[in-house]
Each structure stands twice: as structure tokens, then as C-alpha cells.
Motif scaffolding. Structure first.
Motif, short mmCIF file in Angstrom:
data_model
loop_
_atom_site.label_atom_id
_atom_site.label_comp_id
_atom_site.label_asym_id
_atom_site.label_seq_id
_atom_site.Cartn_x
_atom_site.Cartn_y
_atom_site.Cartn_z
N TYR A 108 -28.59 20.19 -29.60
CA TYR A 108 -29.93 19.64 -29.45
C TYR A 108 -30.42 19.79 -28.01
CZ TYR A 108 -29.37 17.55 -34.05
OH TYR A 108 -29.19 17.37 -35.39
N SER A 109 -31.71 20.08 -27.86
CA SER A 109 -32.33 20.15 -26.53
C SER A 109 -32.79 18.75 -26.13
CB SER A 109 -33.53 21.09 -26.55
OG SER A 109 -34.60 20.52 -27.31
N PHE A 110 -33.20 18.60 -24.88
CA PHE A 110 -33.75 17.34 -24.40
C PHE A 110 -34.95 16.93 -25.26
CE2 PHE A 110 -36.95 15.09 -21.95
CZ PHE A 110 -36.23 13.98 -21.53
N ARG A 111 -35.83 17.87 -25.53
CA ARG A 111 -37.02 17.59 -26.33
C ARG A 111 -36.64 17.12 -27.73
NH1 ARG A 111 -41.09 19.54 -29.63
NH2 ARG A 111 -43.20 19.20 -28.88
N ASP A 112 -35.62 17.75 -28.33
CA ASP A 112 -35.15 17.31 -29.66
C ASP A 112 -34.73 15.85 -29.63
OD1 ASP A 112 -35.43 19.97 -30.54
OD2 ASP A 112 -33.31 20.42 -30.20
N ILE A 113 -34.00 15.47 -28.58
CA ILE A 113 -33.50 14.10 -28.47
C ILE A 113 -34.66 13.13 -28.24
CG2 ILE A 113 -32.00 12.54 -27.15
CD1 ILE A 113 -30.17 15.03 -26.72
N LEU A 114 -35.64 13.56 -27.48
CA LEU A 114 -36.84 12.75 -27.28
C LEU A 114 -37.52 12.49 -28.62
CD1 LEU A 114 -38.97 11.46 -25.37
CD2 LEU A 114 -40.06 13.71 -25.28
N VAL A 115 -37.65 13.51 -29.44
CA VAL A 115 -38.28 13.36 -30.76
C VAL A 115 -37.42 12.46 -31.66
CG1 VAL A 115 -39.02 14.60 -32.84
CG2 VAL A 115 -39.57 15.52 -30.58
N LEU A 116 -36.10 12.60 -31.58
CA LEU A 116 -35.20 11.73 -32.36
C LEU A 116 -35.45 10.26 -32.01
CD1 LEU A 116 -31.84 13.72 -32.11
CD2 LEU A 116 -33.14 13.29 -34.22
N LYS A 117 -35.58 9.98 -30.72
CA LYS A 117 -35.78 8.60 -30.28
C LYS A 117 -37.15 8.07 -30.72
CE LYS A 117 -34.73 5.47 -26.58
NZ LYS A 117 -33.36 4.99 -26.67
N VAL A 118 -38.17 8.93 -30.70
CA VAL A 118 -39.50 8.53 -31.18
C VAL A 118 -39.44 8.23 -32.68
CG1 VAL A 118 -41.85 9.36 -31.60
CG2 VAL A 118 -40.80 9.69 -29.36
N HIS A 139 -47.13 16.92 -35.66
CA HIS A 139 -48.14 16.94 -34.61
C HIS A 139 -47.48 17.10 -33.23
CE1 HIS A 139 -51.92 16.13 -32.58
NE2 HIS A 139 -51.26 15.26 -31.83
N LEU A 140 -46.38 16.37 -33.00
CA LEU A 140 -45.68 16.48 -31.72
C LEU A 140 -45.13 17.88 -31.50
CD1 LEU A 140 -43.67 13.14 -31.48
CD2 LEU A 140 -45.68 13.81 -30.17
N GLY A 177 -47.03 20.94 -26.36
CA GLY A 177 -46.03 21.41 -25.40
C GLY A 177 -45.22 20.26 -24.84
N VAL A 178 -44.07 20.57 -24.27
CA VAL A 178 -43.19 19.56 -23.68
C VAL A 178 -43.90 18.77 -22.60
CG1 VAL A 178 -41.08 19.23 -22.34
CG2 VAL A 178 -41.09 20.84 -24.24
N GLU A 179 -44.70 19.44 -21.77
CA GLU A 179 -45.38 18.76 -20.67
C GLU A 179 -46.35 17.71 -21.18
OE1 GLU A 179 -44.44 19.22 -17.53
OE2 GLU A 179 -43.01 20.66 -18.30
N ASP A 180 -47.01 17.98 -22.31
CA ASP A 180 -48.00 17.06 -22.85
C ASP A 180 -47.39 15.79 -23.41
OD1 ASP A 180 -50.03 19.73 -24.25
OD2 ASP A 180 -50.09 18.80 -22.27
N LEU A 181 -46.15 15.86 -23.89
CA LEU A 181 -45.55 14.71 -24.56
C LEU A 181 -45.50 13.46 -23.70
CD1 LEU A 181 -42.61 16.26 -26.59
CD2 LEU A 181 -44.81 15.49 -27.43
N ALA A 182 -45.22 13.61 -22.43
CA ALA A 182 -45.09 12.44 -21.56
C ALA A 182 -46.42 11.74 -21.34
CB ALA A 182 -44.49 12.86 -20.22
#
Length: 169
Positions: free
Chosen positions: A44-54, A74-75, A79-84
Motif C-alpha cells: 500500500y502507498s501512503f495515499r492508500d493508507i490515507l483513504v483506508l483511514k478515511v 470521488h477521492l 490528486g494527492v495534493e488536493d486531498l489535504a
């Protein structure tokens, strides 16, 4: 660089059973390496883990799996930059994206939003959780010999790249 399933579970606050189910049902699939049979490990990438937590946060607040799937799709389109920069708001039935304080206020005043998830805050939590946990090179990096030096190892890490961009700004 990526993180194996148990590390992703730890950082996202979920069980391995949840992780496996979500990957098999394509709710949140690992973007770096999917399981390819018995004995293979997802990465898993960092972004994947972020989505898992969401996803975990949305489930904890009672949002339906159907609405979560819609929100995650939608997420994925962002892009990764927009998520934050976004806050996800929900009334328990629908999930709304807010990119400004005014949008959050308008949604709450309209009586629609009951709770919110500031993705930037979740981002920082995941970043802190992963800071000391082990990560693994992808097969492509290993085959190319990337990351053989400690500095190259860190430079190819998605999380390290994000930190470098943050420090440069």
C-alpha cells in the motif's frame, strides 16, 4: 516505497480482516502491488493508507457502505495534493466535499452536515503513524536496483517526497 498489509492496518486503525475484505471488494485496493495468490503480499502507498483511514472514520460515524464507495471514488479522481485541502461532511446518508470554511458553514447552516472529516488532519495522523514503521520497496524499484543507498531509499519514498516538497515551500 510501500507498506505491507499489517503496517497499513496499524496506521489506519483497522483489522487485517477489514483490509482484506476492502481489497477483495475493490473498495480500497493497494496501488503499488496487489496480492497475486497465496503467499504474495499487498503493498500500500501512503495515499492508500490515507483513504483506508478515511473509510474507517466514515464507517465509525454510520455512513453506509454505498455512500462510502461513492465518496472514495470521488477521492480517487482528485490528486494527492488536493486531498489535504478538503473536508468530508456527512449527514449519515450522503457525503459532501467541502474545500473552504464557507462551504462547511453553509452545509451546517443548511442542516445537512452532521459531522466532518478534515482529510488534512487525517493526513497528518497517518504521516505520524507511518514515520517509524517499516516500509518496503516495490518489485520494480528492487529490480532496477533503486534505493540501494540510504539517501536514495528515502528519496524514493512517497512520504519523504511529500515532506521535501513541504519543506521547499
Amino acid at each position: 516505497m510501500g507498506y505491507r498489509g499489517p503496517i497499513a492496518c496499524s496506521a489506519a486503525g483497522i483489522t487485517y480482516r477489514q483490509l482484506d475484505y476492502w481489497a477483495r471488494t475493490k473498495l480500497v485496493e493497494p496501488s503499488l502491488r496487489n496480492a497475486a495468490g497465496s503467499g504474495s503480499a499487498r503493498l500500500y502507498s501512503f495515499r492508500d493508507i490515507l483513504v483506508l483511514k478515511v473509510v474507517k472514520r466514515l464507517l465509525d460515524t454510520g455512513v453506509s457502505l454505498q455512500q462510502i464507495r461513492s465518496a472514495i471514488e470521488h477521492l480517487r479522481e482528485r490528486g494527492v495534493e488536493d486531498l489535504a485541502e478538503i473536508t468530508l461532511m456527512s449527514d449519515g446518508a450522503s457525503v459532501y466535499e467541502c474545500t473552504s470554511t464557507d462551504e462547511v458553514i453553509d452545509l451546517v447552516q443548511g442542516g445537512q452536515g452532521v459531522f466532518g472529516i478534515a482529510v488534512g488532519r487525517v493526513w497528518r495522523e497517518v504521516e505520524g503513524s507511518l514515520a517509524e514503521l517499516p516500509r518496503e520497496r516495490t518489485q520494480v524499484q528492487a529490480a532496477a536496483g533503486e534505493g540501494s543507498e540510504p539517501a536514495a531509499f528515502e528519496a524514493s519514498d512517497e512520504l519523504a517526497q511529500m515532506r521535501a516538497r513541504k519543506q521547499a515551500s
